[in-house]
Design a protein around this motif. Structure first.
Motif, PDB file in Angstrom:
ATOM      1  N   SER A  46       0.874  -1.178   0.000  1.00 42.04           N
ATOM      2  CA  SER A  46       0.000   0.000   0.000  1.00 42.04           C
ATOM      3  C   SER A  46       0.909   1.226   0.000  1.00 42.04           C
ATOM      4  CB  SER A  46      -0.898   0.005   1.237  1.00 42.04           C
ATOM      5  OG  SER A  46      -1.754  -1.105   1.224  1.00 42.04           O
ATOM      6  N   TRP A  47       1.191   1.763  -1.180  1.00 43.41           N
ATOM      7  CA  TRP A  47       2.141   2.848  -1.338  1.00 43.41           C
ATOM      8  C   TRP A  47       1.588   4.143  -0.773  1.00 43.41           C
ATOM      9  CZ3 TRP A  47       6.734   1.142  -2.619  1.00 43.41           C
ATOM     10  CH2 TRP A  47       6.851  -0.035  -3.366  1.00 43.41           C
ATOM     11  N   ARG A  48       2.491   4.982  -0.265  1.00 42.60           N
ATOM     12  CA  ARG A  48       2.125   6.282   0.292  1.00 42.60           C
ATOM     13  C   ARG A  48       3.286   7.242   0.083  1.00 42.60           C
ATOM     14  NH1 ARG A  48       5.084   6.871   4.891  1.00 42.60           N
ATOM     15  NH2 ARG A  48       5.753   5.004   5.985  1.00 42.60           N
ATOM     16  N   GLY A  49       3.078   8.492   0.447  1.00 41.32           N
ATOM     17  CA  GLY A  49       4.152   9.484   0.352  1.00 41.32           C
ATOM     18  C   GLY A  49       5.080   9.406   1.559  1.00 41.32           C
ATOM     19  N   GLU A  51       6.555  10.557   4.927  1.00 41.39           N
ATOM     20  CA  GLU A  51       5.878  11.263   6.012  1.00 41.39           C
ATOM     21  C   GLU A  51       6.798  11.750   7.128  1.00 41.39           C
ATOM     22  OE1 GLU A  51       2.978   8.389   7.253  1.00 41.39           O
ATOM     23  OE2 GLU A  51       1.721   8.722   5.493  1.00 41.39           O
ATOM     24  N   GLU A  55      12.303   8.836   7.137  1.00 43.92           N
ATOM     25  CA  GLU A  55      12.029   8.271   5.821  1.00 43.92           C
ATOM     26  C   GLU A  55      12.687   9.111   4.728  1.00 43.92           C
ATOM     27  OE1 GLU A  55       7.668   6.328   6.939  1.00 43.92           O
ATOM     28  OE2 GLU A  55       7.749   8.222   5.849  1.00 43.92           O
ATOM     29  N   LYS A  79       6.983   6.947  -4.164  1.00 45.63           N
ATOM     30  CA  LYS A  79       6.019   6.401  -3.219  1.00 45.63           C
ATOM     31  C   LYS A  79       6.792   5.400  -2.372  1.00 45.63           C
ATOM     32  CE  LYS A  79       2.334   8.445  -4.722  1.00 45.63           C
ATOM     33  NZ  LYS A  79       1.712   9.465  -3.893  1.00 45.63           N
ATOM     34  N   VAL A  81       6.749   2.451   1.178  1.00 48.40           N
ATOM     35  CA  VAL A  81       6.075   1.648   2.182  1.00 48.40           C
ATOM     36  C   VAL A  81       7.168   1.207   3.157  1.00 48.40           C
ATOM     37  CG1 VAL A  81       6.248  -0.527   0.916  1.00 48.40           C
ATOM     38  CG2 VAL A  81       4.453  -0.240   2.595  1.00 48.40           C
ATOM     39  N   THR A  82       6.838   1.157   4.419  1.00 50.13           N
ATOM     40  CA  THR A  82       7.773   0.623   5.410  1.00 50.13           C
ATOM     41  C   THR A  82       7.158  -0.658   5.966  1.00 50.13           C
ATOM     42  OG1 THR A  82       6.791   2.020   7.121  1.00 50.13           O
ATOM     43  CG2 THR A  82       8.768   2.849   6.038  1.00 50.13           C
TER      44      THR A  82
END
Length: 190
Positions: A46-49, A51, A55, A79, A81-82
């Protein structure tokens, strides 16, 4: 087409880059199996920017490492994900190609505390023979500098096989590194 490069950071002298290709038949090598696992995990992420400052720092370090080895320009911020994998904190980043020459369509970086893996999605048919595999690396890797020095990567060793799930060609390899002698064998530095 996918290409995965496992890397470790060790300083050393570099020679003219070479591409050593090993065709794997039968059971996939551990490196290929692990590469496929990285890709499957990234595909379901679930990719995200970005934050947090932490990161941002990891992405900056990965970007700097990339620019020291590879030719194509990266687009804007990826993009990410952790996740935690095998007890390690992992940052996975996804860039889509900025380069109009179409050398790759996307780059997935799998960054652990011990290694950074670059996964390139290459154009279809770009690995139909050994000459094309070599050509892929010539397009991706930085060339020798204009002053006659040697390029950052001494060469590439890659295992090539058909992906058991898709039937497509997949390669996993690394940059051979020269390292200082150690009293303890830590295994191959690729």
């Amino acid at each position: 087409m996918r290409l995965i490069l496992f890397m470790s950071m060790v300083a050393g002298g570099w020679a003219q880059p070479t591409v050593e290709i090993h065709h794997v038949t039968g059971r996939a090598s551990n490196r290929l199996t692990e590469a496929e696992r990285y890709l499957r995990t990234a595909r379901h992420a679930s990719w995200r920017g970005i934050e947090t400052p932490e990161e941002e720092d990891v992405v900056s370090a990965v970007t700097e490492l990339y620019r020291g080895l590879f030719r194509p320009e990266l687009g804007s911020a990826p993009k990410i994900v952790t996740l935690t994998d095998k007890g390690q904190d992992i940052l996975v980043a996804l860039w889509t190609a900025k380069d109009s020459q179409g050398w790759f369509s996307e780059l997935i970086v799998w960054d652990t505390p011990n290694q950074t893996s670059f996964i390139f999605r290459l154009p279809r048919g770009s690995w139909s023979n050994d000459a094309q595999i070599r050509s892929s690396f010539e397009r991706l890797l930085l060339p020798p500098p204009a002053d006659g020095g040697t390029p950052p990567a001494k060469g590439v060793t890659v295992n090539v096989a058909k992906d058991a799930y898709t039937g497509r060609w997949i390669g996993a390899g690394g940059f051979p590194n020269k390292s200082v002698p150690r009293q303890i064998d830590v295994g191959p530095l690729n």
